[in-house]
Design an enzyme around this catalytic site. Structure first.
Site, short mmCIF file in Angstrom:
data_model
loop_
_atom_site.label_atom_id
_atom_site.label_comp_id
_atom_site.label_asym_id
_atom_site.label_seq_id
_atom_site.Cartn_x
_atom_site.Cartn_y
_atom_site.Cartn_z
CE1 TYR A 185 0.78 2.80 8.79
CE2 TYR A 185 -0.81 4.53 9.94
CZ TYR A 185 -0.35 3.63 9.15
OH TYR A 185 -1.16 3.62 8.14
NE ARG A 237 -2.42 0.39 3.79
CZ ARG A 237 -1.61 1.65 4.71
NH1 ARG A 237 -1.68 2.60 4.60
NH2 ARG A 237 -2.00 0.80 5.83
CG HIS A 274 -6.86 1.90 6.73
ND1 HIS A 274 -6.34 0.69 5.87
CD2 HIS A 274 -7.46 2.18 7.09
CE1 HIS A 274 -7.35 0.18 7.05
NE2 HIS A 274 -8.02 0.77 7.41
#
Length: 345
Positions: A252, A239, A243
């Site tokens: 993160y 990805r 998200h």
């Protein structure tokens, strides 16, 4: 690892020049849709949006392996697959603006996309079992992310498929992160594919940034599923973006190059472009023509979506009960009062 790009020419890969270019066109169209959707959401044109940049090869390659009567069961990040399967881009835009998902209809079996994590997996098995009971020669392709494998629905669905020989291919797009949770924090299994063995079915790996490899692996898996042998395919992809539009991956996630090997983080559209150029199928003029066609298609989809009137606020209560219960009737009346400015604070 099952891969095709840079290792086999088109003849060895079993794909015609026209089909190879069609896959590229669909990947570019999906990329342009994703870029426009992200820009539109950022200016408030629609609600939250889940980008899929980096996963075009997996989704387009998988759909190219499907037969006409096969069911596609998508998740919320499966827009590239839905577009490749024939769902109008305007419908996908409208869904994010609060309209019914299939606003204009389409002629291929596509299940409504699931936003709750993993809830579509048991539905996919039900579709497959129903097809088997009817004697249909169709299979089900169910897409989900690596995070879905931590939900009970995943285990129940794969177990049911294994016990009842449901004609289902479970395609896990392992993009490395379930929101902020890396794969190694979700499971102690070295791979997701090997979880298939616990349920008596086969698991496969594929290079998720290689559309031809995905097409081949999913194609074989669908044929096996039609014979009563469900398959779990783990597509290793990445990805590239957030998200969703409410996520900040910089909080993160470190640099991609430090997390995964280059083949997994490479841009699938650019990688496939390079392959087609090496195969003598793609030049600059053709590339620009394909990009222009994709931009035009997205422009038309936005125009069609903007031409549709906003849905009535009380439409959220439709198609729930034949006779609305008193409590929901009260809520409906309260909503209408607030919408018209006649009640509430």
């Amino acid at each position: 690892m099952y891969t095709v790009i840079a290792e086999r020419d088109l003849d060895e890969a079993g794909v015609s020049p026209d089909a190879a270019l069609a896959i590229y066109s669909e990947m570019v169209r999906a990329r342009r849709f994703d870029e426009r959707a992200l820009a539109l959401q950022r200016r408030g044109w629609m609600s939250g949006y889940p980008p899929f940049r980096g996963q075009e090869a997996t989704q387009v390659g998988a759909v190219r392996a499907m037969a006409g009567d096969d069911w596609l069961v998508p998740t919320y990040r499966s827009n590239a697959a839905q577009i490749a399967r024939g769902v109008p881009m305007s419908d996908l835009f409208l869904f994010r603006r609060g309209h019914a998902e299939f606003h204009s209809g389409h002629d291929r079996p596509v299940f409504p996309q699931a936003v709750p994590i993993a809830t579509q997996l048991p539905h996919a098995v039900g579709l497959g079992m129903a097809a088997d009971y009817r004697g249909d020669d169709s299979a089900v392709l169910c897409l989900f992310g690596d995070g879905a494998t931590s939900e009970g629905d995943f285990h129940e669905a794969v177990n049911f498929a294994g016990v009842f020989d449901a004609p289902v291919v479970f395609l896990c797009e392992n993009n490395g992160w379930a929101i902020s949770m890396p794969a190694e924090r979700q499971t102690a299994s070295p791979t997701i594919a090997e979880k298939a063995g616990a349920y008596g079915i086969d698991g496969e790996h594929v290079d998720g940034n290689d559309p031809l490899a995905v097409r081949d692996v999913v194609g074989v898996a669908l044929e096996r599923a039609r014979e009563g042998d469900p398959v779990l395919v783990e597509s290793l992809t990445y990805r590239q973006g957030a998200h969703t539009t409410s996520d900040d991956p910089s909080r993160y996630r470190e640099d991609a190059a430090a997390e995964f090997p280059e083949w997994r983080t490479a841009d699938p559209v650019e990688r496939y472009e390079d392959y087609l150029i090496e195969q003598g199928l793609l030049d600059e003029d053709t590339r620009e023509e394909i990009r222009a066609d994709a931009d035009d298609a997205v422009d038309r989809a936005v125009e069609r979506a903007e031409a549709v009137a906003d849905p009535d606020p009380d439409g959220v209560f439709d198609d729930v009960y034949d006779d609305l219960p008193p409590e929901l009737q009260r809520q409906r009346d309260d909503l209408l009062d607030r919408a018209t400015g006649d009640g509430g604070d």
